[in-house]
Design an enzyme around this catalytic site. Structure first.
Site, PDB file in Angstrom:
ATOM      1  CG  ASP A 150      -1.961  -1.082   1.189  1.00 17.06           C
ATOM      2  OD1 ASP A 150      -2.427  -1.424   0.084  1.00 17.06           O
ATOM      3  OD2 ASP A 150      -2.316  -1.602   2.265  1.00 17.06           O
ATOM      4  CG  ASP A 184      -6.811  -1.369  -1.650  1.00 17.51           C
ATOM      5  OD1 ASP A 184      -7.112  -2.562  -1.838  1.00 17.51           O
ATOM      6  OD2 ASP A 184      -5.899  -1.007  -0.884  1.00 17.51           O
TER       7      ASP A 184
END
Length: 206
Positions: A150, A184
């Site tokens: 991430d 995401d």
């Protein structure tokens, strides 16, 4: 839309969309993983950072499921959704509906790729070591146990809850605090657009 893309069948356009989104997702993740220490961040603006973290769990860092179970469920979900899209194509479903579902597949597949292969392809990222490519199979984790990369962090604003509020009174709060990745974002944006443009199709599935 570009005339060339407009002339493509919905099926071919879906495959092209999934491929492009996967490539973008992986290019971003691999660059971050091989150029930044774990926890390192780059400030672009006071409310926009590239902040490298890894997680064993779900989107936005959630971790309430076992890693092996989570990866297995993701594989099943992507397979089921891909079959559903194939049936939609045979039925001539609206292009926008199919393409938005393809975005969900691309996002889920992007994070699955991390779990399946990153542990085999890279050594471990730490606060002192930038990850490097290794011989396939000699990385930091077995197949299906790799960590998801991430990097996008948007702390838009912060404030302190008033002392008189129960439980949270006096605590600092930052909006938006989760750190997420391109995959995401694809999933979240697809769901948002589905709710706006495909309520008829979604209503028929309820």
């Amino acid at each position: 839309m570009c005339p060339i893309l407009r002339n493509l069948s919905t099926g071919k356009l879906s495959i092209l969309l999934i491929t492009c989104l996967l490539v973008v997702d992986q290019v971003i993740k691999i660059w971050v993983k091989t150029h930044m220490h774990l926890g390192e961040y780059i400030e672009i603006t006071p409310w926009c950072y590239i902040h490298f973290v890894e997680n064993n769990g779900m989107a936005y860092g959630m971790t309430f499921l076992n890693k092996l179970l989570l990866t297995s469920l993701r594989l099943i979900a992507v397979g089921a959704l891909s079959i559903y899209i194939w049936h939609l194509l045979r039925r001539g479903a609206r292009r926008i509906y199919v393409l938005l579902l393809a975005m969900v597949v691309a996002g889920a597949a992007g994070n699955i790729f991390d779990s399946l292969f990153y542990g085999l392809m890279f050594d471990e990222s730490t606060i002192h070591h930038v990850s490097e490519w290794v011989s396939f199979g000699s990385g930091y984790a077995p197949c299906m146990m790799g960590k998801v990369v991430d990097m996008f962090y948007f702390p838009l604003f912060s404030f302190t809850w008033p002392d008189w509020m129960p439980i949270v009174g006096g605590n600092d709060y930052t909006f938006f605090s989760p750190i997420f990745n391109f995959a995401d974002a694809c999933i979240s944006m697809a769901f948002f657009l589905l709710l706006i443009f495909c309520r008829k199709e979604l209503g028929g599935q309820l």
